[in-house]
Design an enzyme around this catalytic site. Structure first.
Site, PDB file in Angstrom:
ATOM      1  N   ALA A 162      -4.323  16.948  25.499  1.00 30.11           N
ATOM      2  CA  ALA A 162      -4.778  16.443  24.203  1.00 30.11           C
ATOM      3  C   ALA A 162      -5.023  14.941  24.269  1.00 30.11           C
ATOM      4  CB  ALA A 162      -3.734  16.766  23.134  1.00 30.11           C
ATOM      5  N   LYS A 163      -4.132  14.212  24.935  1.00 34.72           N
ATOM      6  CA  LYS A 163      -4.276  12.755  25.017  1.00 34.72           C
ATOM      7  C   LYS A 163      -5.396  12.360  25.979  1.00 34.72           C
ATOM      8  CE  LYS A 163       0.436  11.595  23.625  1.00 34.72           C
ATOM      9  NZ  LYS A 163       1.638  10.787  23.909  1.00 34.72           N
ATOM     10  N   GLU A 164      -5.590  13.131  27.057  1.00 35.81           N
ATOM     11  CA  GLU A 164      -6.705  12.855  27.964  1.00 35.81           C
ATOM     12  C   GLU A 164      -8.036  13.006  27.235  1.00 35.81           C
ATOM     13  OE1 GLU A 164      -4.507  14.506  32.059  1.00 35.81           O
ATOM     14  OE2 GLU A 164      -6.184  15.601  31.144  1.00 35.81           O
TER      15      GLU A 164
ATOM     16  N   LYS B 226       0.935  28.566  27.052  1.00 31.35           N
ATOM     17  CA  LYS B 226      -0.218  27.794  26.589  1.00 31.35           C
ATOM     18  C   LYS B 226      -0.972  28.429  25.426  1.00 31.35           C
ATOM     19  CE  LYS B 226       0.594  24.653  29.642  1.00 31.35           C
ATOM     20  NZ  LYS B 226       1.161  23.347  29.230  1.00 31.35           N
TER      21      LYS B 226
ATOM     22  N   ASP C  83      50.212  18.931  22.395  1.00 33.15           N
ATOM     23  CA  ASP C  83      48.828  19.416  22.289  1.00 33.15           C
ATOM     24  C   ASP C  83      47.879  18.520  23.072  1.00 33.15           C
ATOM     25  OD1 ASP C  83      48.747  21.722  20.236  1.00 33.15           O
ATOM     26  OD2 ASP C  83      50.032  20.222  19.276  1.00 33.15           O
TER      27      ASP C  83
ATOM     28  N   ARG D 264       8.381  17.354  43.185  1.00 34.28           N
ATOM     29  CA  ARG D 264       7.285  17.165  44.127  1.00 34.28           C
ATOM     30  C   ARG D 264       6.986  15.692  44.318  1.00 34.28           C
ATOM     31  NH1 ARG D 264       3.957  21.604  45.380  1.00 34.28           N
ATOM     32  NH2 ARG D 264       2.932  20.093  46.744  1.00 34.28           N
TER      33      ARG D 264
ATOM     34  N   TYR E  58      13.199  27.068  43.396  1.00 25.08           N
ATOM     35  CA  TYR E  58      11.975  26.752  42.655  1.00 25.08           C
ATOM     36  C   TYR E  58      11.422  27.945  41.886  1.00 25.08           C
ATOM     37  CZ  TYR E  58       7.233  25.108  41.706  1.00 25.08           C
ATOM     38  OH  TYR E  58       6.061  24.756  41.077  1.00 25.08           O
TER      39      TYR E  58
ATOM     40  N   ARG F 195       1.518  29.286  39.696  1.00 29.78           N
ATOM     41  CA  ARG F 195       2.651  30.169  40.014  1.00 29.78           C
ATOM     42  C   ARG F 195       2.176  31.594  40.297  1.00 29.78           C
ATOM     43  NH1 ARG F 195       5.743  27.420  34.924  1.00 29.78           N
ATOM     44  NH2 ARG F 195       6.180  25.451  35.935  1.00 29.78           N
TER      45      ARG F 195
ATOM     46  N   HIS G  24      10.785  16.542  30.968  1.00 26.24           N
ATOM     47  CA  HIS G  24       9.368  16.608  30.619  1.00 26.24           C
ATOM     48  C   HIS G  24       8.997  17.868  29.840  1.00 26.24           C
ATOM     49  CE1 HIS G  24       7.972  13.109  33.028  1.00 26.24           C
ATOM     50  NE2 HIS G  24       9.071  13.367  33.715  1.00 26.24           N
TER      51      HIS G  24
ATOM     52  N   ASP H 218       5.200  23.418  24.016  1.00 27.70           N
ATOM     53  CA  ASP H 218       4.858  22.487  25.087  1.00 27.70           C
ATOM     54  C   ASP H 218       5.644  21.203  24.900  1.00 27.70           C
ATOM     55  OD1 ASP H 218       3.562  21.714  27.400  1.00 27.70           O
ATOM     56  OD2 ASP H 218       1.562  22.150  26.636  1.00 27.70           O
TER      57      ASP H 218
END
Length: 692
Positions: A377-379, A277, A499, A9, A86, A310, A164, A371
């Site tokens: 978690a980092k946000e 998740k 061979d 995307r 997709y 989805r 990713h 995951d």
């Protein structure tokens, strides 16, 4: 130097606002991380704009102009391509399998041809703007084949690929019918990046088991190319999240999300509505917390945000129903007129609203069953400028390898997760602060911008360090004049390896015997006027005599230790003493016993330990151990230790195929042309290659 970014995307999408198409910038982690790259490097971004299916030609022309202004190239996909490439392959096959959910695979994997076709369209879109000197960065599982397709178009291009999502164990990856093609597609890159060292190891294992390539930790030889393999854990825009969190008080319309002492402690889950998740087990763990620690009933609540994802795939609709049922059960079992334990939100929120939830949460619960990284978690950590809050984190996320101060849990163990929630709720303020300070230091130090910069720096080095190509396959267009010259030669001498050249390798050497077609071909060559054919092999002279003894060929066994001229008798060269032989045999026999599937071959000129039939990873490990052991044991002996194609061979110094070449040249008629074909890379022998 321009950077061409290629992803499924684009970082902008278009949706209808009344009668008009309006573009909206993405706030996703990849878009944030690469926005600066695109700006600083005068880069271009290639991807699918995701426009509505009823877009008119005039609207497409508008989008094309709008995207070109932003240095973006759209790959327009038809509804059939979206469904096949997709939805069916990427989301119904690759996504579940790479997350270890093989049970989600369809019984019949369809639309692989569409996946290949769309990958080719992405490669063509890159080719339409590529200029020599550009570096190309391809992203994620939707585009596994693009690096190899681009390598075919631009052999000298600097190409990177980043995955990713997790790379699964080879046992899981091998369930894919198209497994080899996906690996070959990735190997078109100069640098392949993963979030964790574990994913890189599992990728290496699949290369060995499926393609027979033996990586050396951070690189693998692919023909004449060396492909680097690196670990680059992706971060978030930590400074941006921290600045937004510290800028002002949460707006009044979001005040209910702020900390409310009367409402009690707040547990928070923020996820896409996806079966990877771990939301059902999270709800079960929360239910168990209320059951085993009743003092928290009425004093704690779980806010679970599940962003729709989805929605056209039935498995996701079933998953949504399961979550809603579990949330209703917990609320029906423990809820009161004044307290609802689970607040379930099945909708999208703005970044400002998510920020409000991050700031209000006492405990952030991130418990996917698998995951690749998990940026939520980092946000959360980046948002907690107050150095408060506790992170409960699944050990099956890529982030778990970095965020050691989180309370890490096995999400499949509901009891353990429930106890971790309890520990988080009763943790002292000092411990909460100490853990969060350490987490924030790590998240802020290695943010998404450093991730992108580190990958691109490594990609540039991989391109500069690319070794100059050695002898390789002669291009097809150059073969015709060579063949014409050979055919016109009054005297032609052919030296053929066996061979790996005339036949493929077999797990058991005895199974690589010549078939009728090969024997007939060799007979016709030997019967050709003015042509002499010599077969050069590491096989024993008994084997060559049994297979080819009736043909008018020159036969050379054990790399030239034994020779038989056409129509003549076998003769052995004078071999030097082999005082090392018996102690080497003891070691090789020991490794044969300890490595199932391997075998020991005895030759008059030496010994050979074959491990083609062994389990690939264990066989390679044992081969490395054996080489080290033999080098130490035989360091002062007149013997060569020669690693080959799934074989380690020991032979006296001075034995090699180069002796055969010299002897044949001495007997060749004046003016004869000699041609040699083979795959032998023994530097002490005359190199046999079709390009000579």
């Amino acid at each position: 130097m321009r950077t061409l970014i290629v992803s499924n995307r684009l970082p902008v999408s278009y949706a209808r606002d009344g009668d008009e198409l309006v573009g909206h910038q993405s706030a996703g982690g990849l878009a944030t991380g690469l926005d600066r790259v695109q700006e600083e490097a005068e880069g271009w971004w290639i991807g699918w704009p995701g426009t509505p299916s009823d877009t008119t030609s005039e609207e497409r022309a508008f989008v094309d102009r709008d995207l070109e202004r932003q240095r973006m190239v759209p790959v327009w996909l038809t509804p059939g391509e979206v469904e096949g490439y997709y939805e069916n392959v990427s989301n119904r096959v690759l996504w579940p399998l790479f997350h270890y959910l093989i049970q989600q695979l369809p019984l019949h994997i369809r639309d692989w041809g569409t996946y290949e076709h769309v990958n080719a369209r992405f490669a063509a879109a890159v080719a339409s703007i590529y200029r020599p000197g550009d570096r190309i960065w391809v992203h994620d599982y939707h585009l596994f084949l693009v690096p190899d397709m681009l390598r075919g178009l631009f052999p000298d291009a600097n190409i990177g690929f980043f995955l990713h999502i997790p790379f699964p164990s080879s046992e899981v990856f091998r369930a894919l019918p198209c497994r080899a093609r996906l690996l070959e597609g990735m190997l078109g890159a100069d640098l392949i990046g993963f979030h964790t060292a574990g994913y890189a190891r599992q990728f290496n294992s699949s290369l060995l088991r499926i393609l027979g390539l033996a990586p050396r930790v951070d690189r693998v030889q692919v023909g004449q190319r060396e492909v680097r393999i690196g670990v680059f854990p992706m971060g978030v825009d930590a400074a941006g999240w921290a600045a937004a969190a510290d800028a002002e008080k949460v707006p009044a319309d979001l005040a209910p999300a702020e900390r409310d002492e009367q409402a009690g402690a707040l547990l928070l889950g923020v996820d896409r509505l996806d079966y990877t998740k771990g939301i059902p087990r999270r709800l079960l763990a929360f239910e168990l917390l209320l059951e085993t620690h009743p003092e928290f009933q009425g004093r704690v609540r779980l806010v679970q945000l599940a962003v729709p994802s989805r929605t056209t795939i039935s498995a996701y609709e079933d998953f949504r129903t399961q979550i809603e049922s579990l949330a209703s059960r917990v609320n029906g079992r423990f809820g009161t007129a004044h307290w609802v334990p689970v607040h379930y939100l099945n909708r999208s929120l703005t970044q400002r609203e998510v920020m409000a939830l991050y700031r209000a949460a006492d405990v952030m619960v991130v418990t996917p069953i698998r995951d690749g990284m998990n940026l939520v978690a980092k946000e959360f950590v980046a948002s907690r400028v107050d150095n408060d809050g506790v992170l409960v984190l699944s050990e099956f996320t890529g982030a778990a390898s970095e965020l050691a101060e989180a309370l890490r849990v096995n999400p499949f163990d509901v009891d353990q997760t429930a106890e971790a929630l309890h520990r988080a709720l009763v943790m002292s303020p000092d411990e909460r602060s100490e853990r969060m300070r350490a987490l924030r230091h790590r998240v802020c130090s290695y943010d998404v911008h450093r991730w992108a910069r580190t990958f691109l720096d490594s990609l540039e080095r991989a391109g500069k360090d690319r070794p100059s190509p050695g002898p390789g396959m002669t291009p097809a267009e150059q073969l015709a004049p060579v063949i014409d010259r050979l055919c016109a030669a009054p005297e032609l001498v052919l030296l053929l390896d066996y061979d790996g050249t005339l036949v493929g390798f077999a797990e058991v050497p005895e199974l690589a015997y010549p078939d009728r077609a090969l024997l007939e071909l060799l007979h016709r060559l030997a019967a050709r006027p003015g042509t002499t054919v010599h077969l050069v092999s590491g096989r024993t002279h008994e084997t060559l005599d049994r297979w080819f003894g009736t043909l008018p060929l020159g036969l050379h066994a054990e790399h030239g230790a034994w020779s038989r001229p056409p129509g003549g008798s076998w003769e052995a060269i004078a071999l030097p003493p082999q005082p090392w032989r018996e102690k080497a045999r003891v070691i090789l026999e020991d490794f044969r016993t300890r490595t199932p599937g391997s075998l020991l071959e005895e030759k008059s000129s030496g010994l050979a330990w074959h491990y083609r039939g062994a389990e690939p990873e264990f066989g390679s490990f044992q081969a490395n151990e054996l080489r080290l052991h033999l080098r130490e044991l035989l360091s002062n002996e007149p013997v060569e230790i020669l690693p080959g194609e799934k074989v380690i061979e020991l032979r006296p110094h001075g034995i090699g195929k180069g002796r055969v070449v010299a002897a044949v040249l001495a007997e060749a008629p004046p003016g004869a042309i000699m041609a040699a074909l083979g795959d032998d890379r023994d530097r002490k022998s005359t190199r046999l290659n079709s390009s000579h």
